[in-house]
Design a protein around this motif. Structure first.
Motif, short mmCIF file in Angstrom:
data_model
loop_
_atom_site.label_atom_id
_atom_site.label_comp_id
_atom_site.label_asym_id
_atom_site.label_seq_id
_atom_site.Cartn_x
_atom_site.Cartn_y
_atom_site.Cartn_z
N GLY A 7 11.91 -3.67 -11.46
CA GLY A 7 13.12 -4.25 -10.90
C GLY A 7 13.23 -4.18 -9.40
O GLY A 7 12.27 -3.96 -8.69
N MET A 8 14.47 -4.37 -8.95
CA MET A 8 14.72 -4.57 -7.54
C MET A 8 14.44 -3.35 -6.69
O MET A 8 14.13 -3.47 -5.51
CB MET A 8 16.18 -5.00 -7.34
N ALA A 9 14.56 -2.15 -7.25
CA ALA A 9 14.31 -0.96 -6.43
C ALA A 9 12.91 -0.98 -5.87
O ALA A 9 12.68 -0.74 -4.68
CB ALA A 9 14.53 0.31 -7.26
N LEU A 10 11.91 -1.30 -6.73
CA LEU A 10 10.52 -1.34 -6.27
C LEU A 10 10.29 -2.55 -5.38
O LEU A 10 9.57 -2.48 -4.39
CB LEU A 10 9.57 -1.36 -7.46
N ALA A 42 -8.38 2.17 -5.80
CA ALA A 42 -7.99 2.08 -7.21
C ALA A 42 -8.70 3.15 -8.05
O ALA A 42 -9.85 3.47 -7.77
CB ALA A 42 -8.34 0.70 -7.75
N PRO A 43 -8.01 3.74 -9.03
CA PRO A 43 -6.69 3.38 -9.53
C PRO A 43 -5.54 4.12 -8.86
O PRO A 43 -4.40 4.03 -9.33
CB PRO A 43 -6.78 3.80 -10.99
N PHE A 44 -5.80 4.83 -7.77
CA PHE A 44 -4.72 5.55 -7.09
C PHE A 44 -3.78 4.60 -6.36
O PHE A 44 -2.56 4.72 -6.45
CB PHE A 44 -5.30 6.59 -6.12
N GLU A 45 -4.36 3.66 -5.62
CA GLU A 45 -3.55 2.65 -4.94
C GLU A 45 -4.42 1.45 -4.62
O GLU A 45 -5.59 1.60 -4.23
CB GLU A 45 -2.91 3.17 -3.65
N SER A 46 -3.87 0.28 -4.81
CA SER A 46 -4.57 -0.96 -4.48
C SER A 46 -3.53 -2.07 -4.34
O SER A 46 -2.35 -1.86 -4.61
CB SER A 46 -5.59 -1.32 -5.57
N VAL A 47 -3.99 -3.23 -3.92
CA VAL A 47 -3.11 -4.38 -3.81
C VAL A 47 -3.42 -5.31 -4.98
O VAL A 47 -4.56 -5.71 -5.19
CB VAL A 47 -3.34 -5.13 -2.48
N GLY A 48 -2.39 -5.62 -5.76
CA GLY A 48 -2.57 -6.47 -6.92
C GLY A 48 -2.75 -7.93 -6.56
O GLY A 48 -2.63 -8.32 -5.39
N SER A 49 -3.03 -8.74 -7.54
CA SER A 49 -3.24 -10.17 -7.32
C SER A 49 -1.99 -10.86 -6.79
O SER A 49 -2.06 -11.92 -6.18
CB SER A 49 -3.69 -10.84 -8.62
N ASP A 50 -0.83 -10.22 -7.01
CA ASP A 50 0.43 -10.77 -6.51
C ASP A 50 0.78 -10.26 -5.11
O ASP A 50 1.84 -10.56 -4.57
CB ASP A 50 1.58 -10.43 -7.46
N GLY A 51 -0.14 -9.47 -4.53
CA GLY A 51 0.08 -8.97 -3.17
C GLY A 51 0.88 -7.69 -3.10
O GLY A 51 1.12 -7.18 -2.00
N LEU A 53 1.72 -3.58 -3.96
CA LEU A 53 1.02 -2.32 -4.13
C LEU A 53 1.14 -1.86 -5.58
O LEU A 53 2.19 -2.01 -6.21
CB LEU A 53 1.59 -1.26 -3.19
N GLN A 54 0.07 -1.27 -6.08
CA GLN A 54 0.06 -0.78 -7.46
C GLN A 54 -0.85 0.43 -7.56
O GLN A 54 -1.70 0.65 -6.70
CB GLN A 54 -0.44 -1.88 -8.40
N GLY A 55 -0.67 1.21 -8.62
CA GLY A 55 -1.55 2.34 -8.86
C GLY A 55 -0.82 3.63 -9.15
O GLY A 55 0.41 3.73 -9.06
N PHE A 56 -1.60 4.64 -9.49
CA PHE A 56 -1.07 5.95 -9.87
C PHE A 56 -0.17 6.52 -8.79
O PHE A 56 0.96 6.96 -9.06
CB PHE A 56 -2.25 6.89 -10.17
#
Length: 255
Positions: A7-10, A42-51, A53-56
């Motif tokens: 949601g919006m918080a992230l 990755a998998p700690f942090e990376s940029v997803g296909s949507d631009g 940030l994602q990861g543990f």
């Protein structure tokens, strides 16, 4: 893309991350703490296909800050400049698979550890060693400034031209795939994730080489005890309420 916080918080956190700069205040006047992260691990942090940030560590950082009652923005920062960014105030704290070391403790303070790690040696098919010292004379790829880089320097010599440094461990592993080096040294979580997702049957993790265990921590500027207390309180809370276990299992399996 997987996220523990929806949601919006992230969304707002990541929008703020694009702004960079010095610490800000929310519309309510509440301080927003800037977190520096190198999103190439990755998998700690990376940029997803949507631009985004994602990861543990992205999910854990949000969970810890929520538990601590603070607002954060995450800024994707090159590894080479991440510590200078903390020192000069571009970031209030760092969370980027940073190993707690005595040398780093001289210039920054660390939270309680939140992850146990170790280094792995990866070889191309047909290569075989039983001791880390046997990589001497081999061309070795590492992440610049990482623990793997330090290990390679101890074995090969600090000025050895056999050490090939890269901006990400993924690039270091690709160099091994392409035959540019004979070995790669890197963090176990990233190496395992890369081999799993890329199906590299032509690469082998060397078993039985026991490097010292490492502990990752959040880094703050030296003497920033107020922020450190908040982060430690958040880490304690997410461990106590089961949040840490849920996030860990999502990326690494059961503890």
């Amino acid at each position: 893309m997987k996220h523990w916080v929806k949601g919006m918080a992230l969304v707002m956190t990541l929008v703020l991350a694009a702004c960079g700069g010095k610490p800000e205040e929310a519309a309510t006047g509440e301080k927003i703490y800037s977190m520096g992260v190198n999103a190439a691990f990755a998998p700690f942090e990376s940029v997803g296909s949507d631009g985004k940030l994602q990861g543990f560590e992205i999910e854990l950082a949000q969970a810890v800050s929520d538990a601590a009652g603070i607002k954060i923005k995450m800024t994707n920062t090159p590894w080479e400049g991440i510590f200078n960014g903390l020192a000069n105030g571009d970031s209030d704290f760092l969370m980027s698979a940073i190993t707690i070391t005595e040398q780093r403790k001289q210039s920054m303070d660390f939270s309680e550890p939140y992850f146990d790690a170790t280094q792995l040696v990866v070889l191309g098919k047909g290569q075989s060693i039983s001791r880390a010292e046997q990589i001497k004379g081999m061309k070795v790829s590492v992440l610049t400034g990482s623990t793997g880089d330090t290990i390679a320097q101890k074995i090969q010599g600090a000025t050895s031209t056999d050490i090939r440094r890269f901006e990400s461990l993924e690039l270091a592993l690709k160099e091994l795939e392409n035959g540019g080096v004979q070995a790669t040294i890197g963090d176990n979580g990233v190496v395992a994730n890369y081999l799993t997702n890329n199906g590299r049957a032509d690469l082998d993790i060397v078993e039985g080489i026991n490097f010292d265990k490492e502990y990752y921590g959040m880094a703050v500027r030296k003497g920033d005890s107020a922020l450190l207390e908040k982060l430690n309180a958040g880490i304690k809370q997410v461990r106590a309420d089961g949040t840490y276990v849920r996030i860990h299992e999502k990326y690494f399996g059961k503890l």
